[in-house]
Motif scaffolding. Structure first.
Motif, PDB file in Angstrom:
ATOM      1  N   THR A  55       0.840  -1.210   0.000  1.00 45.91           N
ATOM      2  CA  THR A  55       0.000   0.000   0.000  1.00 45.91           C
ATOM      3  C   THR A  55       0.869   1.251   0.000  1.00 45.91           C
ATOM      4  O   THR A  55       1.933   1.292   0.616  1.00 45.91           O
ATOM      5  CB  THR A  55      -0.926   0.035   1.224  1.00 45.91           C
ATOM      6  OG1 THR A  55      -0.140  -0.097   2.424  1.00 45.91           O
ATOM      7  CG2 THR A  55      -1.957  -1.055   1.173  1.00 45.91           C
ATOM      8  N   TYR A  56       0.375   2.288  -0.670  1.00 48.23           N
ATOM      9  CA  TYR A  56       1.022   3.593  -0.736  1.00 48.23           C
ATOM     10  C   TYR A  56      -0.029   4.645  -0.355  1.00 48.23           C
ATOM     11  O   TYR A  56      -0.788   5.122  -1.206  1.00 48.23           O
ATOM     12  CB  TYR A  56       1.603   3.841  -2.128  1.00 48.23           C
ATOM     13  CG  TYR A  56       2.847   3.038  -2.372  1.00 48.23           C
ATOM     14  CD1 TYR A  56       4.107   3.591  -2.200  1.00 48.23           C
ATOM     15  CD2 TYR A  56       2.761   1.681  -2.700  1.00 48.23           C
ATOM     16  CE1 TYR A  56       5.258   2.839  -2.390  1.00 48.23           C
ATOM     17  CE2 TYR A  56       3.906   0.919  -2.886  1.00 48.23           C
ATOM     18  CZ  TYR A  56       5.154   1.505  -2.728  1.00 48.23           C
ATOM     19  OH  TYR A  56       6.292   0.752  -2.900  1.00 48.23           O
ATOM     20  N   PRO A  57      -0.105   4.994   0.960  1.00 48.58           N
ATOM     21  CA  PRO A  57      -1.178   5.873   1.450  1.00 48.58           C
ATOM     22  C   PRO A  57      -1.252   7.215   0.739  1.00 48.58           C
ATOM     23  O   PRO A  57      -2.337   7.683   0.407  1.00 48.58           O
ATOM     24  CB  PRO A  57      -0.838   6.033   2.935  1.00 48.58           C
ATOM     25  CG  PRO A  57       0.006   4.852   3.279  1.00 48.58           C
ATOM     26  CD  PRO A  57       0.765   4.523   2.045  1.00 48.58           C
ATOM     27  N   TYR A 110      -4.224   0.137  10.387  1.00 52.40           N
ATOM     28  CA  TYR A 110      -2.827  -0.133  10.050  1.00 52.40           C
ATOM     29  C   TYR A 110      -2.524  -1.626   9.978  1.00 52.40           C
ATOM     30  O   TYR A 110      -1.690  -2.061   9.191  1.00 52.40           O
ATOM     31  CB  TYR A 110      -1.900   0.493  11.096  1.00 52.40           C
ATOM     32  CG  TYR A 110      -1.891   2.005  11.117  1.00 52.40           C
ATOM     33  CD1 TYR A 110      -1.715   2.731   9.962  1.00 52.40           C
ATOM     34  CD2 TYR A 110      -2.046   2.700  12.313  1.00 52.40           C
ATOM     35  CE1 TYR A 110      -1.707   4.117   9.973  1.00 52.40           C
ATOM     36  CE2 TYR A 110      -2.035   4.089  12.344  1.00 52.40           C
ATOM     37  CZ  TYR A 110      -1.863   4.785  11.182  1.00 52.40           C
ATOM     38  OH  TYR A 110      -1.848   6.158  11.200  1.00 52.40           O
ATOM     39  N   ASN A 111      -3.152  -2.436  10.841  1.00 51.56           N
ATOM     40  CA  ASN A 111      -2.802  -3.847  10.963  1.00 51.56           C
ATOM     41  C   ASN A 111      -4.047  -4.715  10.806  1.00 51.56           C
ATOM     42  O   ASN A 111      -4.997  -4.580  11.592  1.00 51.56           O
ATOM     43  CB  ASN A 111      -2.161  -4.119  12.331  1.00 51.56           C
ATOM     44  CG  ASN A 111      -0.924  -3.282  12.564  1.00 51.56           C
ATOM     45  OD1 ASN A 111       0.131  -3.567  12.007  1.00 51.56           O
ATOM     46  ND2 ASN A 111      -1.025  -2.250  13.390  1.00 51.56           N
ATOM     47  N   LEU A 112      -4.041  -5.611   9.812  1.00 50.72           N
ATOM     48  CA  LEU A 112      -5.160  -6.525   9.630  1.00 50.72           C
ATOM     49  C   LEU A 112      -4.673  -7.822   8.993  1.00 50.72           C
ATOM     50  O   LEU A 112      -3.626  -7.870   8.342  1.00 50.72           O
ATOM     51  CB  LEU A 112      -6.275  -5.879   8.799  1.00 50.72           C
ATOM     52  CG  LEU A 112      -5.961  -5.342   7.402  1.00 50.72           C
ATOM     53  CD1 LEU A 112      -6.018  -6.447   6.351  1.00 50.72           C
ATOM     54  CD2 LEU A 112      -6.938  -4.250   7.023  1.00 50.72           C
ATOM     55  N   GLY A 134      -7.189  -1.883   4.412  1.00 50.11           N
ATOM     56  CA  GLY A 134      -7.815  -0.964   5.356  1.00 50.11           C
ATOM     57  C   GLY A 134      -7.806   0.455   4.814  1.00 50.11           C
ATOM     58  O   GLY A 134      -6.747   1.002   4.499  1.00 50.11           O
ATOM     59  N   LEU A 135      -8.991   1.057   4.702  1.00 49.26           N
ATOM     60  CA  LEU A 135      -9.129   2.421   4.198  1.00 49.26           C
ATOM     61  C   LEU A 135      -9.531   3.335   5.352  1.00 49.26           C
ATOM     62  O   LEU A 135     -10.607   3.172   5.937  1.00 49.26           O
ATOM     63  CB  LEU A 135     -10.170   2.471   3.085  1.00 49.26           C
ATOM     64  CG  LEU A 135      -9.908   1.537   1.892  1.00 49.26           C
ATOM     65  CD1 LEU A 135     -11.023   1.658   0.872  1.00 49.26           C
ATOM     66  CD2 LEU A 135      -8.574   1.830   1.243  1.00 49.26           C
ATOM     67  N   ASN A 148      -3.879   1.731   4.262  1.00 47.95           N
ATOM     68  CA  ASN A 148      -2.765   1.313   5.112  1.00 47.95           C
ATOM     69  C   ASN A 148      -2.609  -0.208   5.150  1.00 47.95           C
ATOM     70  O   ASN A 148      -1.907  -0.783   4.351  1.00 47.95           O
ATOM     71  CB  ASN A 148      -2.931   1.886   6.520  1.00 47.95           C
ATOM     72  CG  ASN A 148      -2.772   3.383   6.571  1.00 47.95           C
ATOM     73  OD1 ASN A 148      -3.732   4.115   6.734  1.00 47.95           O
ATOM     74  ND2 ASN A 148      -1.564   3.889   6.404  1.00 47.95           N
ATOM     75  N   GLY A 149      -3.280  -0.876   6.108  1.00 53.19           N
ATOM     76  CA  GLY A 149      -3.110  -2.303   6.297  1.00 53.19           C
ATOM     77  C   GLY A 149      -3.511  -3.117   5.076  1.00 53.19           C
ATOM     78  O   GLY A 149      -4.449  -2.767   4.356  1.00 53.19           O
ATOM     79  N   LEU A 150      -2.788  -4.251   4.832  1.00 51.29           N
ATOM     80  CA  LEU A 150      -3.019  -5.056   3.637  1.00 51.29           C
ATOM     81  C   LEU A 150      -2.775  -6.521   3.954  1.00 51.29           C
ATOM     82  O   LEU A 150      -1.837  -6.871   4.675  1.00 51.29           O
ATOM     83  CB  LEU A 150      -2.081  -4.604   2.510  1.00 51.29           C
ATOM     84  CG  LEU A 150      -2.277  -5.227   1.133  1.00 51.29           C
ATOM     85  CD1 LEU A 150      -3.629  -4.819   0.549  1.00 51.29           C
ATOM     86  CD2 LEU A 150      -1.153  -4.799   0.192  1.00 51.29           C
TER      87      LEU A 150
END
Length: 495
Positions: free
Chosen positions: A314-316, A382-384, A354-355, A342-344
């Motif tokens: 991901t590139y926020p 951030y974390n998933l 995660g958006l 963020n999280g992927l």
């Protein structure tokens, strides 16, 4: 009486659907129902007065529920108005506290600047005075040199010049010594910015709000039980095996990234990818040595592996996911998301991303949206982890870990004993291993979200753990600290 559909007499009764029916209804809509009987026999056995009382009881009960809802929502409106005022006051207080602390830091730093510069200025002024003294001495020698040979004998002239020459030699040694004198160097005053300030500024730039005003919905227990309600069958929950789980640190490897860590994964071949705070994607060997920085432009955040040669990142700032081939080192595809991401995580040939704080989007590898899961998180997502049609994500500010299915239904939430959950992964049995950053502990939460256990505490020497990944083939994994100084290899056992 006749059937409204078929204009035939209602002569039969279906007990499965509690419905009077005609012959055509029974043959077309109730052919698989058991216990079909004549309507007349049912009417004969039924006590109408009892049925009337039962229905009237249900009507009164439903009226009481609706009355309860009206009362509750009216009270809710008044409470919400008061809470709205409270939220605005809280926002104002947050701003005051931030300003107060920044003012204090500014005052302290300015005082330190004045003290340091005054010291250096005093040294420079004293040095100038010393040099001025030497200059005056040399001028006096020059004037005396003109008079020492006038109206004197040759011997007196010789002795006079010789004395001045000795004084000049002393001045020469003084000037030569100045080459190694620190006082001759130019002095300037600069501020070296604290590395942590850079991280904080970076976070502030990415933060679009100091908080989030959200609606929290709480279910009202209406205790609905009527004569029309049927009993539900409840599946028994699987027993968790975390009580027998232990985690042992096998080795601690020093790594040379020395930057704040955003994400880490263990690749299929045993190597690692670590994303640092500057958005660089670092490839490490299985023993923790930095092999290279992958040549991917942009400010990366989270990474997941798709297959042996392919990763997704991901590139926020670009609001995009980049699919990258590690073998030929090329970006194969860029998926635009239109939101801060963020999280992927990758599973079942699709990506979960995660958006912001409110959405987990499931997409295929072409970027097509398969599911959009709406969630409520106090922290950015951030974390998933995406696995078995479930998404587990941590909410550091909310001090919670949540599990939702891919339809958006919340399966469970876990909040006990958590102080700031960050990185997480899933073991072979579906249990969730969580890095609780603020308490510096590694915890495990059972697959059903009902139980937990501390696997490692800060006494074991894991300082500020941030990320964790698991190798299912070996029942082992790695932990990386927030500052990117070490990797700790662990083993899991279920003895």
């Amino acid at each position: 009486m006749e059937c409204n559909k078929h204009n035939q007499p209602l002569s039969l009764y279906c007990p499965s659907h509690l419905m009077p029916s005609c012959d055509v209804c029974i043959s077309t809509s109730h052919s698989k129902c058991n216990g079909i009987t004549s309507l007349a026999s049912v009417v004969e056995k039924t006590k109408i007065e009892n049925s009337k009382e039962s229905v009237e009881k249900d009507i009164n009960y439903f009226l009481s529920i609706l009355d309860q809802l009206v009362t509750s929502k009216s009270k809710n409106i008044k409470t919400g108005e008061n809470h709205c005022i409270g939220v605005k006051k809280s926002i104002n207080e947050i701003r005051k506290e931030i300003n107060k602390h920044l003012d204090h830091l500014e005052e302290k730093l300015c005082q330190e600047t004045d003290i340091i510069w005054n010291q250096e200025k005093s040294k420079a002024t004293d040095f100038i005075s010393e040099i001025e003294g030497k200059r005056e001495n040399l001028k006096e020698m020059k004037e005396h040199l003109q008079t020492v040979t006038t109206n004197t004998s040759k011997l007196q002239s010789f002795l006079g010049v010789h004395k001045i020459e000795q004084q000049v030699h002393q001045c020469q040694r003084y000037i030569e010594d100045l080459e190694n004198d620190e006082r001759t160097k130019e002095v300037d005053i600069k501020m070296k910015q604290n590395d942590e300030i850079e991280n904080i500024i970076g976070k502030l730039v990415s933060i679009e709000s100091v908080g989030e005003v959200s609606v929290v919905k709480t279910e009202i227990n209406l205790n609905k039980e009527t004569s029309l309600r049927r009993k539900a069958q409840v599946k028994s929950q699987e027993q968790s095996n975390i009580n027998n789980m232990t985690m042992n640190i096998e080795t601690k490897i020093k790594i040379n990234i020395d930057k704040t860590i955003r994400d880490m994964i263990c690749l299929i071949d045993g190597r690692f990818i670590v994303v640092d705070w500057h958005g660089k994607v670092n490839l490490l060997s299985s023993d923790g040595k930095l092999q290279k920085q992958l040549p991917i432009p942009g400010d990366a955040y989270s990474v997941t592996q798709i297959n042996e040669d392919t990763i997704a990142i991901t590139y926020p700032k670009e609001r995009a996911i980049k699919i990258f081939n590690m073998e030929n080192e090329t970006v194969m595809k860029v998926i635009k998301l239109g939101k801060l991401c963020n999280g992927l995580s990758f599973s079942n040939n699709s990506l979960a991303v995660g958006l912001r704080k409110e959405e987990i989007r499931i997409i295929d590898l072409e970027g097509n949206t398969l599911k959009s899961i709406q969630v409520q998180s106090e922290s950015y997502l951030y974390n998933l982890v995406y696995c078995d049609k479930r998404v587990i994500f941590s909410d550091s500010r909310g001090k919670a870990v949540y599990c939702v299915d891919d339809s958006g239904k919340q399966i469970w939430q876990y909040k006990q004993d958590l102080m700031g959950p960050e990185g997480l992964c899933i073991d072979t049995y579906g249990n969730i291993i969580v890095v609780d950053f603020n308490s510096q502990r590694i915890m495990v939460i059972s697959k059903d979200g009902q139980d937990s256990k501390v696997l490692i505490s800060k006494e074991e020497g894991l300082v500020f753990p941030q990320c964790i990944c698991f190798n299912h083939n070996e029942s082992s994994g790695f932990i990386c600290d927030y500052y990117g100084t070490y990797l700790a290899k662990f083993n899991l056992s279920f003895g």
